[in-house]
Design a protein around this motif. Structure first.
Motif, PDB file in Angstrom:
ATOM      1  N   VAL A 188       0.864  -1.181   0.000  1.00 37.85           N
ATOM      2  CA  VAL A 188       0.000   0.000   0.000  1.00 37.85           C
ATOM      3  C   VAL A 188       0.897   1.225   0.000  1.00 37.85           C
ATOM      4  O   VAL A 188       1.840   1.310   0.786  1.00 37.85           O
ATOM      5  CB  VAL A 188      -0.938   0.016   1.220  1.00 37.85           C
ATOM      6  N   VAL A 189       0.610   2.155  -0.897  1.00 35.66           N
ATOM      7  CA  VAL A 189       1.382   3.392  -0.991  1.00 35.66           C
ATOM      8  C   VAL A 189       0.438   4.580  -0.878  1.00 35.66           C
ATOM      9  O   VAL A 189      -0.745   4.480  -1.191  1.00 35.66           O
ATOM     10  CB  VAL A 189       2.194   3.479  -2.308  1.00 35.66           C
ATOM     11  N   ALA A 190       0.983   5.693  -0.407  1.00 33.70           N
ATOM     12  CA  ALA A 190       0.177   6.897  -0.232  1.00 33.70           C
ATOM     13  C   ALA A 190       1.008   8.107  -0.617  1.00 33.70           C
ATOM     14  O   ALA A 190       2.231   8.043  -0.697  1.00 33.70           O
ATOM     15  CB  ALA A 190      -0.287   7.009   1.213  1.00 33.70           C
ATOM     16  N   LEU A 209      -0.992  -2.286  -4.371  1.00 38.60           N
ATOM     17  CA  LEU A 209      -0.352  -3.031  -5.446  1.00 38.60           C
ATOM     18  C   LEU A 209      -0.136  -4.470  -5.015  1.00 38.60           C
ATOM     19  O   LEU A 209       0.092  -4.752  -3.840  1.00 38.60           O
ATOM     20  CB  LEU A 209       1.016  -2.416  -5.783  1.00 38.60           C
ATOM     21  N   SER A 210      -0.162  -5.385  -5.984  1.00 36.76           N
ATOM     22  CA  SER A 210       0.174  -6.773  -5.698  1.00 36.76           C
ATOM     23  C   SER A 210       1.696  -6.875  -5.528  1.00 36.76           C
ATOM     24  O   SER A 210       2.427  -5.943  -5.882  1.00 36.76           O
ATOM     25  CB  SER A 210      -0.288  -7.672  -6.849  1.00 36.76           C
ATOM     26  N   PRO A 211       2.206  -7.996  -5.006  1.00 38.09           N
ATOM     27  CA  PRO A 211       3.661  -8.140  -4.836  1.00 38.09           C
ATOM     28  C   PRO A 211       4.441  -7.981  -6.146  1.00 38.09           C
ATOM     29  O   PRO A 211       5.592  -7.555  -6.127  1.00 38.09           O
ATOM     30  CB  PRO A 211       3.824  -9.549  -4.271  1.00 38.09           C
ATOM     31  N   GLU A 257       0.736   9.584   7.542  1.00 35.51           N
ATOM     32  CA  GLU A 257       1.811   9.357   8.510  1.00 35.51           C
ATOM     33  C   GLU A 257       2.046   7.874   8.768  1.00 35.51           C
ATOM     34  O   GLU A 257       3.175   7.435   8.882  1.00 35.51           O
ATOM     35  CB  GLU A 257       1.485  10.066   9.835  1.00 35.51           C
ATOM     36  N   GLU A 258       0.964   7.102   8.895  1.00 36.45           N
ATOM     37  CA  GLU A 258       1.068   5.669   9.207  1.00 36.45           C
ATOM     38  C   GLU A 258       0.043   4.894   8.390  1.00 36.45           C
ATOM     39  O   GLU A 258      -1.067   5.375   8.159  1.00 36.45           O
ATOM     40  CB  GLU A 258       0.776   5.409  10.692  1.00 36.45           C
ATOM     41  N   ILE A 259       0.414   3.679   7.960  1.00 31.73           N
ATOM     42  CA  ILE A 259      -0.493   2.759   7.270  1.00 31.73           C
ATOM     43  C   ILE A 259      -0.313   1.392   7.909  1.00 31.73           C
ATOM     44  O   ILE A 259       0.814   0.940   8.098  1.00 31.73           O
ATOM     45  CB  ILE A 259      -0.173   2.632   5.764  1.00 31.73           C
TER      46      ILE A 259
END
Length: 134
Positions: free
Chosen positions: A7-9, A22-24, A43-45
Motif C-alpha cells: 500500500v502506498v500513499a 499493489l500486488s507483490p 503518517e502511518e499505514i
C-alpha cells in the motif's frame, strides 16, 4: 499484510490524499482518495485483519484517521480523534497499532503555541493516546 500486497500513499492537495494498493509483482489492485478536504500527508499505514487498511494522516494541524476495505472502498474517516480544530495547536500521529479485535491505538504528539504579550512564543508539547474501534 498477510497477502504481502503493498500500500502506498501520497501528499494531498485540496482534493484529498491518494492511496493505492499493489500486488507483490506491482499490479495495481485499487486506488482511492481520502477526502480530507485539506492539505495533508499520510503518517502511518497498517493492514487490517480483513486485508483492508487503516491510515493516519496530518491535515491542517489535525489528525485524520481513515479506514478502507480490501477493495479500496472508503469505510469511514474521522478528523475528530484528538484535539479538535484548535487554532493554536498542531497534532501529529506518530504510531499506529492494530489490535486483535480489529480496533487500533494511535499515539502522537500535540504542540500548542501561544504568544506571551504578543512577542515571546510559549510552546507546549504533550503526547496523546487514542483507542478506536474498527
Amino acid at each position: 499484510m498477510e497477502s504481502e500486497n503493498i500500500v502506498v500513499a501520497g501528499t494531498s492537495n485540496q482534493s484529498g490524499i491518494p492511496l493505492a494498493k499493489l500486488s507483490p509483482d506491482g499490479q495495481l489492485l485499487w486506488t482511492t482518495v481520502l477526502p480530507t478536504g485539506l492539505v495533508g500527508t499520510i503518517e502511518e499505514i497498517e493492514a487490517m485483519p480483513d486485508d483492508g487498511v487503516i491510515v493516519t494522516a496530518t491535515a491542517n494541524a489535525d489528525v485524520v484517521v481513515a479506514r478502507a476495505d480490501a477493495d479500496g472502498d472508503l469505510v469511514w474517516t474521522n478528523s475528530d480523534v484528538v484535539g479538535g480544530h484548535a487554532r493554536q495547536s498542531m497534532y501529529e500521529p506518530r504510531g499506529l497499532t492494530v489490535n486483535d479485535d480489529g480496533g487500533f491505538v494511535i499515539v502522537g504528539l500535540g504542540t500548542t503555541v501561544r504568544s506571551i504579550g504578543g512577542v515571546i512564543p510559549n510552546i507546549t508539547d504533550q503526547g496523546f493516546i487514542a483507542k478506536l474501534d474498527s
